[in-house]
Design an enzyme around this catalytic site. Structure first.
Site, PDB file in Angstrom:
ATOM      1  N   HIS A   1       0.800  -1.014   0.418  1.00  0.00           N
ATOM      2  CA  HIS A   1       0.071  -0.400  -0.042  1.00  0.00           C
ATOM      3  C   HIS A   1       0.996   1.301  -0.315  1.00  0.00           C
ATOM      4  O   HIS A   1       2.307   0.847   0.392  1.00  0.00           O
ATOM      5  CB  HIS A   1      -1.024  -0.340   1.406  1.00  0.00           C
ATOM      6  CG  HIS A   1      -1.988   1.524   1.762  1.00  0.00           C
ATOM      7  ND1 HIS A   1      -1.685   2.353   1.685  1.00  0.00           N
ATOM      8  CD2 HIS A   1      -2.850   0.922   1.272  1.00  0.00           C
ATOM      9  CE1 HIS A   1      -2.313   3.057   1.598  1.00  0.00           C
ATOM     10  NE2 HIS A   1      -3.779   1.733   1.664  1.00  0.00           N
TER      11      HIS A   1
ATOM     12  N   ASP B   1       3.263  -4.430   8.453  1.00  0.00           N
ATOM     13  CA  ASP B   1       1.728  -3.658   7.750  1.00  0.00           C
ATOM     14  C   ASP B   1       1.032  -4.927   8.337  1.00  0.00           C
ATOM     15  O   ASP B   1       0.635  -5.813   7.254  1.00  0.00           O
ATOM     16  CB  ASP B   1       2.175  -3.142   6.666  1.00  0.00           C
ATOM     17  CG  ASP B   1       0.681  -2.046   6.410  1.00  0.00           C
ATOM     18  OD1 ASP B   1       0.000  -2.526   6.772  1.00  0.00           O
ATOM     19  OD2 ASP B   1       1.073  -1.631   5.197  1.00  0.00           O
TER      20      ASP B   1
ATOM     21  N   GLN C   1      -4.191  -5.675   6.176  1.00  0.00           N
ATOM     22  CA  GLN C   1      -5.742  -6.188   5.947  1.00  0.00           C
ATOM     23  C   GLN C   1      -5.201  -7.727   6.923  1.00  0.00           C
ATOM     24  O   GLN C   1      -6.106  -8.449   5.707  1.00  0.00           O
ATOM     25  CB  GLN C   1      -5.538  -6.042   4.487  1.00  0.00           C
ATOM     26  CG  GLN C   1      -5.505  -4.886   3.999  1.00  0.00           C
ATOM     27  CD  GLN C   1      -7.340  -4.698   3.779  1.00  0.00           C
ATOM     28  OE1 GLN C   1      -8.167  -5.105   4.117  1.00  0.00           O
ATOM     29  NE2 GLN C   1      -7.009  -3.092   3.513  1.00  0.00           N
TER      30      GLN C   1
ATOM     31  N   LYS D   1     -10.753  -0.539  10.331  1.00  0.00           N
ATOM     32  CA  LYS D   1     -10.118  -2.131   9.797  1.00  0.00           C
ATOM     33  C   LYS D   1     -11.044  -2.974  11.014  1.00  0.00           C
ATOM     34  O   LYS D   1     -10.549  -4.360  10.194  1.00  0.00           O
ATOM     35  CB  LYS D   1      -8.877  -2.104   8.834  1.00  0.00           C
ATOM     36  CG  LYS D   1      -8.781  -0.555   7.850  1.00  0.00           C
ATOM     37  CD  LYS D   1      -7.815  -0.944   7.152  1.00  0.00           C
ATOM     38  CE  LYS D   1      -7.308   0.488   6.266  1.00  0.00           C
ATOM     39  NZ  LYS D   1      -7.966   0.493   5.423  1.00  0.00           N
TER      40      LYS D   1
ATOM     41  N   CYS E   1      -5.178   2.312  -3.398  1.00  0.00           N
ATOM     42  CA  CYS E   1      -3.772   2.794  -3.142  1.00  0.00           C
ATOM     43  C   CYS E   1      -2.547   1.992  -3.310  1.00  0.00           C
ATOM     44  O   CYS E   1      -1.753   1.991  -2.547  1.00  0.00           O
ATOM     45  CB  CYS E   1      -3.783   3.138  -1.615  1.00  0.00           C
ATOM     46  SG  CYS E   1      -4.943   4.745  -1.124  1.00  0.00           S
TER      47      CYS E   1
END
Ligand code: PLP
Length: 405
Positions: A122, A199, A202, A225, A363
């Site tokens: 991202h 990261d 997700q 999220k 993104c």
């Protein structure tokens, strides 16, 4: 087994109509809806306790501080961090990554050093490193991917050099849904003493995360999220790193003593939490994580797997539909294009049928450049979605196709 109908009652935003159709919300990769317990918590905090943390000696401030610090412990247990001091509240994944890019970069990156990222990041895990590289005259190197959207790990040995000072990669790709083998990659990086930032924006909402088992040095995610409020995120960092790193921002709460000659910093975790924290959102996040725990992380990921299988099989039947991101190891996200139809058109027409998907680059422009496309349509499903909703998407896509024929 998951009682999805009952779960849906916990999420008031799911119960609405768009253009006269019951909402089908498949844009969970962008943000998830909030259970009533999170909404009620925010209303309760703002309408009663509302007071700044760590500062006041009065009852309300003490109460808010207790709840805020309790939320930190909830996050600690949720990701199995060894210590609560390793949990830093930030504004979101972007804030967490920028904290490390800036703070780690300040202390450990010099001219000629290399920062390793991957081809499926991202923008939040690209641009902060580029800014750092520009500042320090360092170089960005990229682990490539294959046509299925999987990282090509054979190249790791060549890409990791004595100049590599940090590796930053996502746990799960937002654009393609690929689950990256982060544990294996971390092990390889650590063999060369390269710290790793993951990261997890997700991953956190789909699978059980155990930062000690992963052995990552830093882990970042966003509250919004994972069914929590906006404006809050988490940076997990191993204590040994957080102790060594300089503070990211200066301000109130992150100091122990201040004079014009010398300032000393607060102990962890406050050293990295300058300014008035978004404590209602942190507490709301704690409630969201408790909610997920009460349902069961394994139960959620098992159910989401059935949604992925069902949707993949169903949508494969649509002539001219092409999937992007076909790794076997995926979360319940489908990225696709309909032949000859721009993703924005697909998204706009689906919206008119009450179906919310995301269309565009997500993104992750380098991913789109790799495939030579402008963008994709992304349907990201979570545990409150149903097979009936997938059927609605299928029928919607058939209509989109007919309109363009
Ligand atoms: N990383 C990934 C993989 C994401 O999917 C996102 C958001 O979509 C981010 C980082 C940025 O998250 P936020 O905007 O909440 O900081």
């Amino acid at each position: 087994m998951l009682n999805v109908q009952k779960i849906r009652e916990d999420f008031p935003a799911l119960n609405q109509e768009i253009y006269g159709y019951p909402l089908v919300y498949f844009d969970n990769g962008a943000t998830t809806h909030k259970p009533q317990i999170v909404i009620d918590t925010l209303i309760h905090l703002y309408s009663t306790v509302n007071s700044s943390v760590h500062r006041g000696m009065h009852q309300l401030s003490i109460q808010m501080t207790e709840e805020y610090e309790n939320a930190r412990s909830v996050v600690q247990y949720f990701i199995n961090a060894a210590k609560r001091e390793e949990i830093i509240f930030t504004g979101g994944t972007t804030g967490s990554i920028n904290t490390i890019a800036s703070s780690f970069g300040e202390a450990y990156i010099s001219e000629g050093d290399e920062i390793l990222i991957t081809a499926i990041e991202h923008h939040s895990n690209i641009v902060p490193w580029q800014l750092l590289a520009e500042r320090k005259k360092a170089t960005i190197k990229v682990i490539p991917m294959n046509d299925r959207g999987e990282l090509i790990l054979d190249e790791l040995d060549v890409l990791m050099t004595p100049q590599t000072k940090i590796l930053a990669l996502n746990h799960v790709s937002n654009a393609l849904g690929t689950i990256n083998p982060v544990k294996e990659i971390i092990e390889k990086a650590h063999e060369r003493n390269i710290p790793v930032l993951v990261d997890g924006a997700q991953a956190i909402q789909h699978d059980k995360i155990d930062v000690q088992d992963l052995d990552c040095d830093f882990y970042a995610f966003s509250g919004h999220k994972v069914y929590g409020p906006n404006g809050i995120g988490v940076l997990y960092g191993k204590e040994e790193w957080l102790e060594k790193l300089p503070p990211y921002q200066g301000g109130g709460d992150m100091v122990s003593s201040v004079s014009f000659d010398k300032t000393t910093y607060a102990e962890l975790p406050l050293k990295f939490e300058a300014g008035t924290a978004n404590y209602p959102a942190a507490i709301g996040l704690g409630k969201a994580l408790d909610y997920i725990t009460s349902i069961g992380k394994e139960t959620i990921s098992e159910y989401e797997k059935t949604l992925l299988e069902y949707a993949t099989e169903k949508m494969s039947k649509i002539d001219g539909l092409k999937f992007y991101g076909t790794s076997k190891n995926k979360i319940s996200t489908l990225s696709f294009l309909m032949e000859g139809i721009h993703p924005s058109d697909t998204g706009l027409i689906l919206d008119k049928m009450g179906i919310a998907v995301r269309s565009g680059t997500h993104c992750a422009q380098p991913v789109m450049t790799y495939f030579g496309i402008d963008g994709t349509v992304r349907a990201s499903m979570v545990f409150y979605n149903t097979k009936e909703e997938i059927d609605r998407l299928y029928e919607g896509l058939i209509k989109v196709k007919q309109m363009f024929q």
